[in-house]
Design a protein around this motif. Structure first.
Motif, PDB file in Angstrom:
ATOM      1  N   ARG A  98     -92.892  10.241  75.336  1.00 38.57           N
ATOM      2  CA  ARG A  98     -91.927   9.123  75.270  1.00 38.57           C
ATOM      3  C   ARG A  98     -90.431   9.695  75.389  1.00 38.57           C
TER       4      ARG A  98
ATOM      5  N   ASP B 180     -90.427   0.769  75.216  1.00 41.27           N
ATOM      6  CA  ASP B 180     -89.114   1.550  75.932  1.00 41.27           C
ATOM      7  C   ASP B 180     -88.300   0.509  76.336  1.00 41.27           C
TER       8      ASP B 180
ATOM      9  N   ARG C   2     -88.037   8.072  78.345  1.00 37.62           N
ATOM     10  CA  ARG C   2     -86.474   7.691  77.945  1.00 37.62           C
ATOM     11  C   ARG C   2     -85.522   8.299  79.115  1.00 37.62           C
TER      12      ARG C   2
END
Length: 267
Positions: free
Chosen positions: A154, A19, A158
């Protein structure tokens, strides 16, 4: 020739690394590779280790010098605030990774931020970092936040990174304002530099320390030289301001700035 391999589970912590690198890859990064003569400070640190309870941390010394150098050149820690504004912080918060040992004996890197490093004495920073490596890992705030973020998918993670970075106050509280990576602690005595993107406007990567003959007091003598990489966001920092900052940082390191503070706490 063999096609054998060992199968192992994907460490979830690597998701956070992916990330951060994904976000950092959008930065227009500039790198400066320098060499710093650390003969004098290393000798002084060796001398002090037997006189200071708990010892003297070289990473703490690097943090102290970095804090003072950034305080002298505050523009290197400026960040974007909205589309057309800059946030130039008053305090220098240095983040670095400290290795902590889990009950099973494995080491875990944990983010630690030294707040207001530009004003703290070396004695204060040394004591803080010595105490930090002894904290209980399970209840450490950075570890708790990491566990919470890792529970998210995920795409949601973000969004969290975007939310944290878009506000200068949130960014500072989470990441600090500059970063220090002392990978040289794991390297042998050889010239070596690290090149890595960063989510912060200014980062310093410490590489290997090696011996080189150099001129000192008019004579050729063996010197201890340290490889240092200065990483900047080139959208925010031009070459000359970055070079002036690097020169200040190198000068503080070479003269052993602040080391005597660890004995008597003097600024």
């Amino acid at each position: 020739m063999s096609d054998a391999f060992r199968d192992a589970p994907w460490p979830r912590i690597r998701e956070l690394v992916v990330d951060v690198l994904t976000v950092a890859a959008r930065t227009h990064t500039g790198y400066g590779l320098i060499e710093v003569d650390v003969t004098a400070p290393l000798a002084r640190i060796t001398e002090l280790k037997s006189r200071v309870p708990g010892g003297v941390s070289f990473t703490a010394y690097l943090t102290y010098c970095l804090g003072r150098a950034v305080a002298a050149h505050p523009d290197v820690q400026a960040c974007r605030s909205g589309g057309r504004r800059l946030a130039i912080y008053d305090d220098v918060d240095v983040n670095t990774l400290l290795e902590r040992i889990k009950p099973d004996g494995t080491s875990v890197p944990v983010l630690h931020v030294v707040r207001d490093a530009g004003r703290k004495t070396f004695a204060e920073i040394n004591a803080e970092m010595r105490e930090a490596v002894r904290d209980d890992l399970h209840d450490h705030p950075a570890v708790r936040r990491r566990r919470q973020i890792l529970r998210l998918p995920r795409r949601a993670r973000r969004l969290v990174w975007w939310w944290l970075r878009r506000d200068p106050v949130r960014r500072k509280r989470q990441y600090g304002t500059v970063s220090l990576s002392n990978i040289g602690a794991a390297l042998g005595a050889r010239p070596s530099w690290g090149l890595a993107p960063s989510i912060l406007p200014c980062s310093v990567i410490i590489g290997g320390i090696f011996e080189r003959v150099g001129w000192h007091d008019g004579q050729a003598r063996p010197r201890q030289v340290m490889s240092v990489t200065v990483v900047v966001d080139h959208d925010l920092i031009d070459g000359m301001p970055g070079a002036r900052f690097a020169e200040t940082f190198a000068g503080l390191l070479e003269r052993g700035a602040g080391l005597d503070e660890v004995l008597h706490g003097r600024r």
